[in-house]
Design an enzyme around this catalytic site. Structure first.
Site: not given
Ligand SMILES: *Cc1c(COP(=O)(O)O)cnc(C)c1O
Length: 390
Positions: A75, A208, A244, A332
């Site tokens: 994400g 995830h 890839t 985070c």
């Molecule tokens: C978890 C999250 C992300 C980051 O996604 P990842 O796949 O862990 O890098 C970004 N934005 C929001 C709102 C999230 O909850």
């Protein structure tokens, strides 16, 4: 160390376990159909067929066309590519350098636009939010300039659960001819997604958060939107994301999104019932406890609170020791003692804003888990307040 199996997991906004149906869909693509989708031969074409089937599936679930779906590494990468790529593209094509964001964005968006400002000469402006963390579309309208390159507003907030009026914000941007990106990483797990109905030009998701594997994401890019790639190399992903493709993970993302986007109403009903019960009990049974985020217009699995005069990190450690895996708001921010920017943006006072708790429910949650949490939470909060008073 405590045994992970004895923990009650209440942190589904941080990550979710991989659904067994998702894992089953992924497994053949590790060692049986292992080809490189760019290869001309049979094994390569089998992998390519799986990749393109996943793309079609994701596209149809989001109301998009296949060629508008790009697979990424997470994400965060989707947010980075959308913002950096579109900002650079808009500056190149029409000299636009102004970026509008909400003050309640995930760091994947916030830190990306901060870098665009510090090193690449963009001008970043932060929109106001109401006390629930919602952006008003009229404020977006009033802040747009002829030089605005893009607007980015989070779909549903990871820390406080609030859902933004995305379709109306998108409409305002569309009328002005300005690109609109939304971080839908939390939203895709629980809300019906449709980029047409929501007037979205760019949308980030990550598997995830919806029972797919970690390390894979997708980005919707409306046809005609210019993106300057951040990663150069081979021609994969329409020449916009070289490297890839991770075929098993992409297959997993598509299957997980399909499961997430099916039966939303029924699952939301169950989750929001437990969520509301938890919110009601916390606010009633714990003195100086407040809900953060919108009381109704929030993710169905999401409850978030602040407790006056409590250290949120200590609260999490005590809960962990008592057998509960919760969060202070954002996974985070481990080890970061500063109050969150999101809580500051919605005006939570300093005496309150270090004592945040996020409880997010999921497939494994039962009403008993909520009762078990409530059997210990009031006592822990009380104990921490007494400790900090000495
Ligand atoms: C978890 C999250 C992300 C980051 O996604 P990842 O796949 O862990 O890098 C970004 N934005 C929001 C709102 C999230 O909850």
């Amino acid at each position: 160390m405590s045994d992970i199996n004895s923990k009650i997991y209440l942190d589904y906004a941080a990550t979710t376990p991989v659904d067994s149906r998702v894992l089953d869909a992924m497994l053949p693509y590790f060692s049986e159909y292992f080809g490189n989708p760019s290869s001309v031969h049979g094994p390569g074409q089998l992998a390519d067929a799986a990749l393109e089937e996943a793309r079609r599936k994701v596209a149809s679930l989001l109301g998009a066309r296949s060629e508008e779906i790009l697979f990424t590494g997470c994400g965060t990468e989707s947010d980075n590519l959308a913002l950096r790529g579109a900002a650079m593209g808009q500056r190149r094509s029409r000299g636009a350098y102004h970026i509008l964001i909400s003050p309640v964005e995930h760091h994947a968006v916030l830190h990306t636009v901060q870098q665009l400002e510090a090193y690449y000469g963009f001008d970043v402006e932060t929109l106001p939010v109401d006390p629930y963390g919602r952006v008003d579309p009229q404020d977006v309208k009033a802040s747009l300039r002829p030089t605005t390159a893009l607007v980015s507003v989070i779909y549903a907030n990871n820390e406080i659960g609030t859902i933004n009026p995305v379709a109306q914000i998108g409409e305002v941007c569309r009328e002005a001819g300005v690109l609109f990106h939304t971080d839908a990483v939390q939203a895709a797990a629980h809300l019906p997604m449709n980029v047409q109905l929501d007037n979205i030009d760019l949308m980030s998701i990550g598997a995830h958060k919806f029972y797919g594997p970690k390390g894979v994401g997708a980005l919707y890019i409306r046809r005609g939107v210019e993106i300057i790639p951040a990663q150069t190399g081979g021609g994969q992903e329409f020449h916009l994301r070289a490297g890839t493709q991770n075929v098993p993970y992409i297959v997993g993302l598509a299957r997980a999104l399909e499961i997430a986007q099916t039966g939303i109403e029924e699952r939301s009903g169950i989750l929001s019932g437990m969520r509301d019960h938890l919110i009601e009990r916390v606010v009633k049974e714990i003195p100086d406890a407040r809900l953060t985020g919108h009381p109704q217009n929030r993710l169905p699995n999401h409850a978030s609170f602040v407790f006056k005069g409590v250290d949120g990190n200590q609260l999490l450690m005590m809960l962990d020791a008592a057998g509960f895996a919760c969060s202070s708001g954002s996974a985070c921010k481990v080890g970061n003692p500063k109050p969150s920017e999101v809580l500051e943006a919605i005006g939570v006072m300093p005496a309150w804003n270090k004592g945040s708790l996020r409880v997010t429910l999921g497939h494994g949650t039962t009403p008993e888990h909520i009762d078990q949490l409530m059997a210990v939470l009031p006592g822990i909060v009380d104990q921490l307040r007494k400790l900090s008073a000495v």
